[in-house]
Design a protein around this motif. Structure first.
Motif, PDB file in Angstrom:
ATOM      1  N   VAL A  30       0.866  -1.176   0.000  1.00 47.86           N
ATOM      2  CA  VAL A  30       0.000   0.000   0.000  1.00 47.86           C
ATOM      3  C   VAL A  30       0.905   1.228   0.000  1.00 47.86           C
ATOM      4  N   THR A  31       0.692   2.115  -0.968  1.00 53.91           N
ATOM      5  CA  THR A  31       1.508   3.321  -1.065  1.00 53.91           C
ATOM      6  C   THR A  31       0.988   4.425  -0.164  1.00 53.91           C
ATOM      7  N   TYR A  32      -0.329   4.671  -0.204  1.00 56.88           N
ATOM      8  CA  TYR A  32      -0.946   5.736   0.581  1.00 56.88           C
ATOM      9  C   TYR A  32      -2.126   5.173   1.362  1.00 56.88           C
ATOM     10  N   GLY A  33      -2.399   5.777   2.510  1.00 56.99           N
ATOM     11  CA  GLY A  33      -3.566   5.373   3.292  1.00 56.99           C
ATOM     12  C   GLY A  33      -3.399   4.005   3.911  1.00 56.99           C
ATOM     13  N   ASP A  34      -4.536   3.333   4.132  1.00 60.24           N
ATOM     14  CA  ASP A  34      -4.493   2.036   4.803  1.00 60.24           C
ATOM     15  C   ASP A  34      -4.874   0.871   3.901  1.00 60.24           C
ATOM     16  N   GLY A  35      -5.336   1.152   2.684  1.00 62.64           N
ATOM     17  CA  GLY A  35      -5.677   0.093   1.743  1.00 62.64           C
ATOM     18  C   GLY A  35      -6.796  -0.817   2.203  1.00 62.64           C
ATOM     19  N   GLY A  36      -7.497  -0.424   3.270  1.00 67.96           N
ATOM     20  CA  GLY A  36      -8.580  -1.250   3.793  1.00 67.96           C
ATOM     21  C   GLY A  36      -8.117  -2.374   4.717  1.00 67.96           C
ATOM     22  N   PHE A  37      -6.845  -2.410   5.043  1.00 72.03           N
ATOM     23  CA  PHE A  37      -6.308  -3.457   5.922  1.00 72.03           C
ATOM     24  C   PHE A  37      -6.422  -3.010   7.378  1.00 72.03           C
ATOM     25  N   SER A  38      -7.056  -3.832   8.196  1.00 74.47           N
ATOM     26  CA  SER A  38      -7.333  -3.434   9.583  1.00 74.47           C
ATOM     27  C   SER A  38      -6.060  -3.255  10.410  1.00 74.47           C
ATOM     28  N   LYS A  39      -5.060  -4.096  10.189  1.00 81.21           N
ATOM     29  CA  LYS A  39      -3.808  -3.941  10.946  1.00 81.21           C
ATOM     30  C   LYS A  39      -3.137  -2.605  10.621  1.00 81.21           C
ATOM     31  N   LEU A  40      -3.195  -2.231   9.367  1.00 86.43           N
ATOM     32  CA  LEU A  40      -2.616  -0.955   8.960  1.00 86.43           C
ATOM     33  C   LEU A  40      -3.439   0.211   9.510  1.00 86.43           C
ATOM     34  N   GLN A  41      -4.750   0.061   9.536  1.00 82.30           N
ATOM     35  CA  GLN A  41      -5.611   1.085  10.123  1.00 82.30           C
ATOM     36  C   GLN A  41      -5.280   1.285  11.600  1.00 82.30           C
ATOM     37  N   ILE A  42      -5.063   0.186  12.315  1.00 81.01           N
ATOM     38  CA  ILE A  42      -4.714   0.269  13.735  1.00 81.01           C
ATOM     39  C   ILE A  42      -3.363   0.946  13.916  1.00 81.01           C
TER      40      ILE A  42
END
Length: 131
Positions: A30-42
């Motif tokens: 994922v280059t920008y943002g969280d890509g919809g991945f919950s671990k990345l969102q956390i």
């Protein structure tokens, strides 16, 4: 300065939280943002929360030290701040969002403790001196 120790620890935490985001973005491509991945969102939430609260808490901690607070109070306030950020990281990464309200309340407890300590240690005689 005692507060410099907690500044260093806070910067180390910010670096750690930032590296978690970089690692997960590389892992999920994922280059920008969280890509919809919950671990990345956390991971992004943990970092953003730290960036939001740590600077103001550290400024208050420095002011507390400059106002002549006792050493143990500075250590107490700084330790609570660091432990709270670690708890927030731990609860979101390993326990989940069900404990988020607990960790959100702890940041307010640490900020309120630092604010109350600052109010107590303000040199009021200089503050109200009219000369």
């Amino acid at each position: 300065m005692i507060s410099s120790f907690y500044i260093i620890l806070s910067i180390i935490l910010l670096i750690k939280f930032s590296l978690n985001i970089v690692k997960l973005r590389n892992q999920y491509q994922v280059t920008y943002g969280d890509g919809g991945f919950s671990k990345l969102q956390i991971a992004i939430t943990v970092y953003n929360s730290a960036v939001e609260y740590i600077p103001s808490a550290l400024i208050l901690l420095i002011i507390l030290e400059m106002n002549g607070a006792e050493t143990w109070i500075i250590h107490l306030c700084g330790s609570i701040l660091i432990v709270e950020r670690l708890l927030y990281f731990y609860y979101l990464h390993y326990i989940g969002n069900n404990q988020k309200s607990f960790t959100i309340n702890t940041i307010y407890i640490s900020l309120i403790l630092i604010v109350i300590s600052n109010i107590y240690y303000i040199p009021w005689n200089q503050f109200f001196n009219l000369h």
